[in-house]
Design an enzyme around this catalytic site. Structure first.
Site, short mmCIF file in Angstrom:
data_model
loop_
_atom_site.label_atom_id
_atom_site.label_comp_id
_atom_site.label_asym_id
_atom_site.label_seq_id
_atom_site.Cartn_x
_atom_site.Cartn_y
_atom_site.Cartn_z
CG ASP A 90 -15.71 25.36 -10.85
OD1 ASP A 90 -15.14 24.41 -11.42
OD2 ASP A 90 -15.62 26.54 -11.23
CG ASP A 137 -5.84 23.78 -10.75
OD1 ASP A 137 -4.71 23.28 -10.75
OD2 ASP A 137 -6.61 23.73 -11.72
CG MET A 179 -1.00 20.73 -13.81
SD MET A 179 -2.00 19.35 -13.26
CE MET A 179 -1.85 18.26 -14.65
N GLY A 180 -2.36 24.74 -13.41
CA GLY A 180 -3.13 25.91 -12.98
C GLY A 180 -3.50 26.73 -14.19
CB VAL A 270 4.49 14.70 -11.86
CG1 VAL A 270 5.14 14.64 -10.50
CG2 VAL A 270 5.28 13.90 -12.87
NE ARG A 443 16.15 19.75 23.70
CZ ARG A 443 14.83 19.56 23.59
NH1 ARG A 443 13.99 20.22 24.34
NH2 ARG A 443 14.36 18.69 22.72
N GLY A 547 7.18 15.15 23.58
CA GLY A 547 7.20 15.43 25.01
C GLY A 547 5.89 14.94 25.61
CD GLN A 635 8.73 11.26 15.66
OE1 GLN A 635 7.64 11.65 16.04
NE2 GLN A 635 9.48 10.47 16.39
#
Length: 757
Positions: A90, A137, A179-180, A270, A443, A547, A635
């Site tokens: 900001d 943040d 952090m924050g 980090v 399935r 698929g 995956q």
């Protein structure tokens, strides 16, 4: 940030604009010279996977003075630049807006000093500005996610997962500081994603006497045989008297009162580093393109805007409205209006907080309501990362609502065989970070076991079903609701939560597990591209799962910076393949050394991965050589990403609340049983554009292509041109869906329930 830089440069060149880099932020704009350089297509090659920003960023004191801004204006006018794209927090965006407001005054002053002529004042009379919010943040109002937030969550969760294994071994308590300074988003979401015992954030200080409640909770957890405790502290955490709560203070408290072996880990910078996640790359690429469109459409009358994300829609919002609202939050916190601060943060933040409160603290049994309803949870289909987080949320919300929760092992097949057991609050502890499906999943569809499943429902007196799975789960619910005429046992509320890596379930834009798979694909593509560094020119053909659904191939291509993605939804022929090869050959003659082509496993039965590999190998002879890679089941595996843990947790908690509501509505007192046989008692809960919506599965039939197991319409197809533009193809970009300027919506508390993610 680099993905955004790359998208702005390439979209800018695509619309035939000149694009400049300003190095080192506003400092570079003030200093001018070599800090402002025109760039080409190749300038942004291979930066997508790099963290930080290649153009540098710096805090700049001189830009805060009028003299500094005067110098910056002079440097821009010299190069004929009147459109600025600013990526920052900001502070940077407020500075940009002030610069825009002063622009004409600055030019007048430069003309009076004789530094520019009157002609230039007229020609460059207006400065257009568009902002993109880059801040880990996620503290900017008006946008669901800021660029960098998801990657920061990845760093935090990687650390938490690693710490959990050591804490488990040593029976330790860990206090993690994230952090924050003014915003608790990272702390809150990481607490939700790892099932932390306690979290401290600036917007929601703990009540008086929190020290006692926290210690009671920690010792209760130990008594329940939980070997570790995790406490997350935002660096700006405060108590209700606005006094700071530090990680050291929390540690000392635990050691003094409970004598637990306690360690503090401060994550620090980090969180700002490392490779950007797939979500951040796609978000930033979409924003970059949207930013260029916003600049092209800007007029002197339009206010400076930020491009932002709402649900999965790109939107434009007036910059200063967002800044004012962001400052309102801080003001509310300073004045101790914390409920207001949480509301101003937006409905996604509020939802996170409510879900965390719901899932982290078990009320004593005496305080829990007793509904006498039994609810069963099962996984159906292939495993997807995040399924376990969804089961955990369902079980805990169910218990909180007063139901008895049952877990079905191995899907519908296990159900028929009577593999069903009651599951308690403690049984699902530590599940959020586990990949695959702990309950086991198959399935198999229920049609051939209807009789046996009905028997099991009767024997265990199951009053509602929650199915977490992919396309088979959807087909399964259709079969169960069709069998209601024959079996009364199926006349109960049933809800499905979509979980499949393929993201091919109708009725939902996202499904649990797709984000984790996308990150796996992106990481692998990064590694594969790196393996080709050196003088050799090389093209890689990579096959993804899904698929018939091209979501993973398409989004993976966008996130990895691929040259082409072949998918079933967009038919292609030999001419297109030839054009792609020629396009790549041309590219390889410049400074670009690597090519990447993704192919969905079922995109075409004849143009197989081998065929495409052989075609490229033959046609590229003498220019590049080829390699192929089938990614396969990697995956489906791996620890769930922060997005999947959270999405799974929140969507599942909401589904469970719907079940409670339906049970109340359909309970027949005189018969003493639940009876639900209308279409709206078998629903799928999906994310649609900006909201979570319950949709009867019967109504979704018309939206489904059952042969290919995909929805008939898919939102991500409109991102296809984006990938092509960023890969230097001539294509038409549909701007009809691009954001019109909206206003920052203040939501009512009621709206928080209707549910944005």
């Amino acid at each position: 940030m680099n993905a955004a830089v790359r998208a702005v440069v390439r979209m800018g060149i695509y619309v035939k604009a000149k694009v400049y880099f300003v190095y080192e932020g506003y400092q570079g704009m003030v200093d001018g010279g070599d800090n402002i350089v025109e760039v080409s297509w190749e300038s942004v090659s291979s930066i997508l996977q790099v963290g930080g920003t290649v153009i540098g960023s710096a805090r700049c004191k001189s830009f805060r003075t009028r003299e500094g801004r005067l110098q910056a204006a002079y440097n821009l006018v010299q190069r004929g630049i009147t459109n600025l794209c600013v990526i920052g927090g900001d502070g940077s965006l407020t500075g940009a807006n002030l610069f825009r407001e002063e622009w004409s005054g600055l030019l007048e002053e430069l003309a009076q000093k004789g530094q520019i002529d009157e002609e230039a004042v007229k020609k460059y009379a207006y400065l257009n500005i568009v902002g993109m919010v880059g801040s880990i943040d996620n503290d900017f109002c008006g946008t669901d996610m800021t660029i960098g937030t998801d990657s920061a969550l990845h760093r935090i969760i990687e650390v938490v997962d690693a710490i959990m294994t050591t804490a488990q071994s040593h029976q330790r308590t860990f206090v993690l500081e994230v952090m924050g300074r003014h915003c608790g988003y990272l702390a809150l979401v990481s607490a939700l994603a790892c099932g932390a015992d306690w979290v401290f954030i600036p917007e929601y200080p703990p009540e008086e006497g929190w020290e006692d409640s926290m210690c009671v909770k920690l010792s209760e957890n130990r008594a329940r045989k939980k070997r570790l405790n995790i406490i997350i502290v935002a660096e700006g955490a405060i108590d209700c008297h606005n006094k700071p709560i530090t990680s050291e203070k929390v540690k000392d408290l635990v050691v003094q009162r409970l004598g637990f072996d306690t360690r503090v880990t401060i994550l620090g910078h980090v969180q700002r580093g490392g490779t950007p996640s797939a979500f951040d790359r796609i978000l930033a690429s979409r924003m970059g393109v949207e930013a260029v469109l916003a600049l092209l459409e800007a007029t002197p009358a339009t206010p400076a805007c930020v491009v932002s994300l709402s649900g999965n829609q790109a939107v434009r919002l007036p910059l200063m409205e967002c800044v004012q609202m962001t400052q309102e939050v801080q003001k509310a916190m300073d004045e101790g209006r914390f409920v207001e601060a949480v509301r101003l943060r937006g409905r996604s933040f509020e939802n996170n907080l409510n879900t965390y409160k719901l899932l982290s603290h078990k009320k004593p049994d005496a305080e829990l309501p007793k509904t006498n309803f039994n609810v069963a949870v099962l996984n159906v289909g292939a495993p997807a990362a995040g399924m376990n987080a969804a089961v955990r949320a369902a079980v805990r919300v169910g218990i909180t609502e007063g139901h008895k929760m049952f877990a079905v092992i191995d899907g519908f097949e296990g159900f028929a065989r009577g593999k069903i057991k009651e599951i308690s609050w403690g049984d699902v502890g530590g599940w959020t970070g586990q990949g695959g499906s702990i309950l086991g999943t198959k399935r198999t569809l229920p049609a051939k076991y209807l009789e046996k499943i009905a028997d099991q429902m009767r024997t265990n007196n199951i009053n509602a079903l929650m199915v977490i799975g992919g396309f088979e789960a959807y087909l399964g619910l259709l079969e169960l609701s069709a069998a209601r005429e024959k079996y009364d046992e199926f006349c109960v509320p049933m809800v499905m939560v979509p979980a499949t890596v393929s993201n091919n379930v109708p009725g939902s834009d996202f499904s649990i597990g797709a984000d984790t798979a996308l990150n796996t694909i992106t990481d692998t593509c990064d590694r594969i591209k790196q393996s080709a560094s050196g003088p050799k020119l090389r093209v890689f053909i990579i096959e993804t799962m899904g698929g018939y659904c091209g979501y993973l191939a398409n989004m993976g291509a966008l996130a990895a910076g691929a040259d082409a993605a072949y998918i079933f939804e967009e038919q292609f022929d030999i001419r297109e393949l030839q054009a792609n090869v020629e396009h790549l050959t041309e590219k390889m003659k410049t400074s670009i050394q690597r090519g990447l082509v993704l192919r969905n496993e079922n995109c075409n039965e004849n143009y197989t991965t081998d065929f495409i590999y052989q075609l490229y190998s033959e046609e590229g002879k003498g220019v590049f050589d080829c390699r192929k890679n089938v990614l396969g089941h990697m995956q489906q595996g791996g620890a769930p990403s922060p997005f999947d843990r959270n999405f799974g947790t929140k969507i599942s908690a909401k589904a469970m609340q719907w079940i409670s509501k339906k049970l109340k509505e359909t309970y027949r007192k005189e018969e003493g049983k639940v009876f639900a046989n209308t279409d709206d008692s078998v629903c799928l809960l999906g994310m649609r554009r900006r909201n979570l919506v319950f949709q009867p599965v019967a109504e979704l039939k018309t939206e489904t292509d059952f042969v290919h197991r995909i929805p008939k319409e898919q939102w991500w197809l409109k991102l296809r041109p984006l990938m092509k533009i960023l890969a230097k193809y001539k294509t038409s970009y549909d701007v009809s869906d691009s954001g019109q300027l909206e206003h920052v919506a203040m939501h009512s508390p009621k709206e928080a329930e209707t549910g944005a993610i």
